[in-house]
Design a protein around this motif. Structure first.
Motif, PDB file in Angstrom:
ATOM      1  N   ASN A 141      -5.014   4.799  12.698  1.00 40.03           N
ATOM      2  CA  ASN A 141      -3.899   4.126  13.358  1.00 40.03           C
ATOM      3  C   ASN A 141      -3.811   2.660  12.936  1.00 40.03           C
ATOM      4  O   ASN A 141      -2.715   2.123  12.734  1.00 40.03           O
ATOM      5  CB  ASN A 141      -4.038   4.228  14.879  1.00 40.03           C
ATOM      6  N   ASN A 142      -4.966   1.996  12.793  1.00 43.51           N
ATOM      7  CA  ASN A 142      -4.962   0.602  12.344  1.00 43.51           C
ATOM      8  C   ASN A 142      -4.436   0.492  10.919  1.00 43.51           C
ATOM      9  O   ASN A 142      -3.715  -0.468  10.583  1.00 43.51           O
ATOM     10  CB  ASN A 142      -6.367   0.014  12.435  1.00 43.51           C
ATOM     11  N   GLN A 143      -4.787   1.455  10.072  1.00 48.91           N
ATOM     12  CA  GLN A 143      -4.279   1.431   8.700  1.00 48.91           C
ATOM     13  C   GLN A 143      -2.756   1.575   8.685  1.00 48.91           C
ATOM     14  O   GLN A 143      -2.063   0.837   7.959  1.00 48.91           O
ATOM     15  CB  GLN A 143      -4.924   2.555   7.884  1.00 48.91           C
ATOM     16  N   LEU A 144      -2.229   2.509   9.466  1.00 46.36           N
ATOM     17  CA  LEU A 144      -0.778   2.691   9.512  1.00 46.36           C
ATOM     18  C   LEU A 144      -0.094   1.429  10.024  1.00 46.36           C
ATOM     19  O   LEU A 144       0.930   0.992   9.478  1.00 46.36           O
ATOM     20  CB  LEU A 144      -0.423   3.888  10.387  1.00 46.36           C
ATOM     21  N   ASP A 145      -0.654   0.839  11.094  1.00 47.48           N
ATOM     22  CA  ASP A 145      -0.066  -0.394  11.626  1.00 47.48           C
ATOM     23  C   ASP A 145      -0.086  -1.497  10.582  1.00 47.48           C
ATOM     24  O   ASP A 145       0.906  -2.219  10.397  1.00 47.48           O
ATOM     25  CB  ASP A 145      -0.844  -0.847  12.872  1.00 47.48           C
ATOM     26  N   PHE A 146      -1.207  -1.661   9.890  1.00 50.52           N
ATOM     27  CA  PHE A 146      -1.329  -2.737   8.904  1.00 50.52           C
ATOM     28  C   PHE A 146      -0.285  -2.591   7.797  1.00 50.52           C
ATOM     29  O   PHE A 146       0.434  -3.546   7.479  1.00 50.52           O
ATOM     30  CB  PHE A 146      -2.733  -2.744   8.300  1.00 50.52           C
ATOM     31  N   PHE A 147      -0.198  -1.409   7.200  1.00 46.45           N
ATOM     32  CA  PHE A 147       0.683  -1.254   6.045  1.00 46.45           C
ATOM     33  C   PHE A 147       2.160  -1.302   6.439  1.00 46.45           C
ATOM     34  O   PHE A 147       2.981  -1.847   5.690  1.00 46.45           O
ATOM     35  CB  PHE A 147       0.342   0.033   5.298  1.00 46.45           C
ATOM     36  N   TRP A 148       2.512  -0.763   7.607  1.00 45.41           N
ATOM     37  CA  TRP A 148       3.909  -0.858   8.021  1.00 45.41           C
ATOM     38  C   TRP A 148       4.274  -2.293   8.382  1.00 45.41           C
ATOM     39  O   TRP A 148       5.364  -2.772   8.033  1.00 45.41           O
ATOM     40  CB  TRP A 148       4.184   0.083   9.197  1.00 45.41           C
ATOM     41  N   GLN A 149       3.366  -3.004   9.069  1.00 43.34           N
ATOM     42  CA  GLN A 149       3.656  -4.404   9.385  1.00 43.34           C
ATOM     43  C   GLN A 149       3.750  -5.241   8.111  1.00 43.34           C
ATOM     44  O   GLN A 149       4.582  -6.148   8.017  1.00 43.34           O
ATOM     45  CB  GLN A 149       2.572  -4.959  10.310  1.00 43.34           C
ATOM     46  N   LEU A 150       2.886  -4.939   7.131  1.00 47.65           N
ATOM     47  CA  LEU A 150       2.966  -5.659   5.861  1.00 47.65           C
ATOM     48  C   LEU A 150       4.307  -5.405   5.183  1.00 47.65           C
ATOM     49  O   LEU A 150       4.918  -6.329   4.621  1.00 47.65           O
ATOM     50  CB  LEU A 150       1.817  -5.236   4.954  1.00 47.65           C
ATOM     51  N   SER A 151       4.794  -4.177   5.242  1.00 45.95           N
ATOM     52  CA  SER A 151       6.088  -3.868   4.611  1.00 45.95           C
ATOM     53  C   SER A 151       7.234  -4.562   5.337  1.00 45.95           C
ATOM     54  O   SER A 151       8.241  -4.919   4.716  1.00 45.95           O
ATOM     55  CB  SER A 151       6.311  -2.355   4.576  1.00 45.95           C
ATOM     56  N   TRP A 152       7.120  -4.752   6.663  1.00 43.89           N
ATOM     57  CA  TRP A 152       8.153  -5.497   7.391  1.00 43.89           C
ATOM     58  C   TRP A 152       8.111  -6.980   7.023  1.00 43.89           C
ATOM     59  O   TRP A 152       9.154  -7.598   6.834  1.00 43.89           O
ATOM     60  CB  TRP A 152       7.948  -5.345   8.907  1.00 43.89           C
ATOM     61  N   ARG A 153       6.897  -7.520   6.949  1.00 45.43           N
ATOM     62  CA  ARG A 153       6.758  -8.955   6.650  1.00 45.43           C
ATOM     63  C   ARG A 153       7.038  -9.256   5.184  1.00 45.43           C
ATOM     64  O   ARG A 153       7.622 -10.298   4.852  1.00 45.43           O
ATOM     65  CB  ARG A 153       5.321  -9.395   7.019  1.00 45.43           C
ATOM     66  N   ALA A 154       6.599  -8.373   4.303  1.00 46.67           N
ATOM     67  CA  ALA A 154       6.779  -8.570   2.864  1.00 46.67           C
ATOM     68  C   ALA A 154       7.430  -7.321   2.283  1.00 46.67           C
ATOM     69  O   ALA A 154       6.738  -6.418   1.813  1.00 46.67           O
ATOM     70  CB  ALA A 154       5.437  -8.850   2.188  1.00 46.67           C
ATOM     71  N   PRO A 155       8.755  -7.214   2.326  1.00 47.37           N
ATOM     72  CA  PRO A 155       9.424  -6.010   1.807  1.00 47.37           C
ATOM     73  C   PRO A 155       9.058  -5.700   0.361  1.00 47.37           C
ATOM     74  O   PRO A 155       9.051  -4.544  -0.048  1.00 47.37           O
ATOM     75  CB  PRO A 155      10.909  -6.346   1.944  1.00 47.37           C
ATOM     76  N   ALA A 156       8.738  -6.738  -0.419  1.00 47.06           N
ATOM     77  CA  ALA A 156       8.300  -6.546  -1.802  1.00 47.06           C
ATOM     78  C   ALA A 156       7.395  -7.713  -2.176  1.00 47.06           C
ATOM     79  O   ALA A 156       7.444  -8.784  -1.563  1.00 47.06           O
ATOM     80  CB  ALA A 156       9.488  -6.466  -2.753  1.00 47.06           C
ATOM     81  N   LEU A 157       6.556  -7.484  -3.193  1.00 48.44           N
ATOM     82  CA  LEU A 157       5.656  -8.517  -3.692  1.00 48.44           C
ATOM     83  C   LEU A 157       5.833  -8.642  -5.196  1.00 48.44           C
ATOM     84  O   LEU A 157       6.080  -7.648  -5.889  1.00 48.44           O
ATOM     85  CB  LEU A 157       4.195  -8.165  -3.388  1.00 48.44           C
ATOM     86  N   LYS A 158       5.687  -9.850  -5.697  1.00 47.41           N
ATOM     87  CA  LYS A 158       5.729 -10.034  -7.136  1.00 47.41           C
ATOM     88  C   LYS A 158       4.507  -9.376  -7.775  1.00 47.41           C
ATOM     89  O   LYS A 158       3.407  -9.395  -7.203  1.00 47.41           O
ATOM     90  CB  LYS A 158       5.732 -11.532  -7.471  1.00 47.41           C
ATOM     91  N   PRO A 159       4.664  -8.758  -8.947  1.00 46.90           N
ATOM     92  CA  PRO A 159       3.499  -8.194  -9.645  1.00 46.90           C
ATOM     93  C   PRO A 159       2.437  -9.271  -9.886  1.00 46.90           C
ATOM     94  O   PRO A 159       2.754 -10.424 -10.163  1.00 46.90           O
ATOM     95  CB  PRO A 159       4.098  -7.684 -10.963  1.00 46.90           C
ATOM     96  N   GLY A 160       1.187  -8.879  -9.770  1.00 45.33           N
ATOM     97  CA  GLY A 160       0.087  -9.816  -9.941  1.00 45.33           C
ATOM     98  C   GLY A 160      -0.352 -10.478  -8.658  1.00 45.33           C
ATOM     99  O   GLY A 160      -1.205 -11.366  -8.676  1.00 45.33           O
ATOM    100  N   THR A 161       0.214 -10.038  -7.522  1.00 44.78           N
ATOM    101  CA  THR A 161      -0.138 -10.628  -6.234  1.00 44.78           C
ATOM    102  C   THR A 161      -1.433 -10.021  -5.703  1.00 44.78           C
ATOM    103  O   THR A 161      -1.603  -8.798  -5.704  1.00 44.78           O
ATOM    104  CB  THR A 161       0.983 -10.418  -5.213  1.00 44.78           C
ATOM    105  N   ALA A 162      -2.320 -10.876  -5.231  1.00 45.44           N
ATOM    106  CA  ALA A 162      -3.535 -10.433  -4.547  1.00 45.44           C
ATOM    107  C   ALA A 162      -3.433 -10.804  -3.077  1.00 45.44           C
ATOM    108  O   ALA A 162      -2.888 -11.864  -2.731  1.00 45.44           O
ATOM    109  CB  ALA A 162      -4.773 -11.072  -5.171  1.00 45.44           C
ATOM    110  N   LEU A 163      -3.937  -9.943  -2.221  1.00 43.98           N
ATOM    111  CA  LEU A 163      -4.051 -10.250  -0.802  1.00 43.98           C
ATOM    112  C   LEU A 163      -5.477 -10.719  -0.534  1.00 43.98           C
ATOM    113  O   LEU A 163      -6.436 -10.088  -0.981  1.00 43.98           O
ATOM    114  CB  LEU A 163      -3.742  -9.015   0.062  1.00 43.98           C
ATOM    115  N   LEU A 164      -5.613 -11.823   0.163  1.00 44.71           N
ATOM    116  CA  LEU A 164      -6.914 -12.358   0.534  1.00 44.71           C
ATOM    117  C   LEU A 164      -7.107 -12.182   2.031  1.00 44.71           C
ATOM    118  O   LEU A 164      -6.193 -12.447   2.822  1.00 44.71           O
ATOM    119  CB  LEU A 164      -7.018 -13.840   0.171  1.00 44.71           C
TER     120      LEU A 164
END
Length: 365
Positions: A91-114
């Motif tokens: 459930n935490n994984q689903l929440d994380f990835f869906w919230q990330l998609s809401w906050r960042a609809p797309a990312l530039k190639p070469g982006t790292a998450l810290l």
């Protein structure tokens, strides 16, 4: 009795022979969660030794029934706890990835998450990194199909060195997992914070968040590397996030409003930010005492401030300060100081700023 000695001999041989495969390759079964797979070859021998022990100790059928029932009960409890752990992680994984998609609809190639630490217990960053590369489509401009566009790094185990705070933008990032590779740098990264025990939503951090008391020192050291320009506001293509992997979109509750408000603030879309602030204030301010941190509410405070509605910004600040009373006062004072510097003068601004400063004793900080 003959059978017991045979079972003991064969059981010991199978048990030690199964363990030997881990020993001779210098593996340790109790080293981490994934290492318990090295015990699988020894399970046949272990089961035989348990049977020998029960037959040896128990003198009649009733004693055997009691021992076996106790072991079975403990086994059931263990499996139920394991199931609950996996359910929580999922459930935490689903929440994380869906919230990330809401906050960042797309990312530039070469982006790292810290991140501060690994986001999900017992999963491994290669699993989370792989999921990140499935959340967004891969760039069509790549010349090497094995090069990944995105990856994720926990800082506490990689960047805890004295030089990080001096050169947070110049750290090269390179990962190879079997045939898959990622190359980037911290200057093309965004810093995320996700801990359901300490916060309600996923945070994409900015350098201005350095005073946030929820963040550890290592995060503050690398905050300058969080480059929000890596976030693109438009979804990359239809069908992302893929629901066959990440499930049906999560309900649009408070965290949906927060992530979209953060995106609107990044895009300086003040009308959308105000609309989201009003919706959050109307629907959730009445139960604000159940929230874990006031950090998320400051975005909605800014929504009112950017619209020149300083009285409502002040009142929402007073409401949000109930969470973790006092601990966040320096951060809230800093936030108001920054809002004051970035917004034009208008009716009620000076009075609201003075009232919040007096109420939170900002002069002390």
């Amino acid at each position: 009795n003959t059978w017991l000695w045979q079972a003991l001999t064969v059981g010991l041989f199978c048990y030690l022979g199964g363990c030997a495969q881990a020993w001779i390759t210098d593996r340790h079964i109790i080293e981490d969660f994934h290492s318990n797979r090295y015990a699988l070859p020894a399970l046949l021998g272990a089961a035989m030794l348990w049977v020998v022990a029960i037959e040896w100790i128990a003198r009649n059928r009733l004693q055997k029934a009691i021992i076996i029932s106790a072991l079975l009960g403990l086994s059931i409890i263990f499996h139920l706890r394991t199931m609950d752990d996996f359910k929580t992680i999922w459930n935490n994984q689903l929440d994380f990835f869906w919230q990330l998609s809401w906050r960042a609809p797309a990312l530039k190639p070469g982006t790292a998450l810290l991140t501060e630490d690994e986001l999900f217990p017992n999963q491994g960053m290669f699993s989370t990194g792989a999921a990140l590369n499935l959340l967004y489509p891969q760039s069509s401009q790549k010349t090497d199909a094995d090069n990944l566009d995105y990856w994720i790094y926990p800082m506490s185990s990689r960047f805890s060195t004295p030089g990080v705070s001096k050169h947070p933008l110049d750290i090269g990032l390179r990962t190879q997992f079997r045939t898959l590779k990622f190359e980037g740098k911290t200057g093309d990264s965004i810093m995320v914070y996700y801990d359901p025990q300490r916060a309600d939503c996923l945070w994409v951090l900015r350098p201005e968040d350095a005073d946030n008391p929820s963040l550890r020192t290592i995060t503050r050291q690398v905050l300058a590397a969080s480059n929000l320009e890596q976030i693109l506001p438009e979804a990359p293509a239809e069908g992302y996030p893929p629901t066959d992997m990440f499930g049906k979109e999560r309900p649009h509750g408070f965290c949906y409003l927060y992530e979209k408000a953060e995106l609107a603030r990044q895009q300086q879309d003040w009308d959308t930010l105000l609309s989201l602030s009003e919706e959050a204030n109307q629907d959730y301010s009445g139960v604000i005492d159940v929230f874990k941190t006031p950090h998320e509410w400051l975005t909605f405070v800014e929504g009112y401030a950017r619209a020149g509605r300083w009285e409502e910004a002040r009142d929402l600040t007073y409401t949000a300060r109930q969470i973790r009373m006092g601990e966040y006062f320096p951060y809230i004072c800093s936030y108001w100081k920054q809002m004051s510097a970035e917004t034009p003068d208008g009716p009620g601004k000076a009075e609201a700023l003075q009232a919040v400063s007096a109420e939170l004793q900002c002069d002390k900080y």
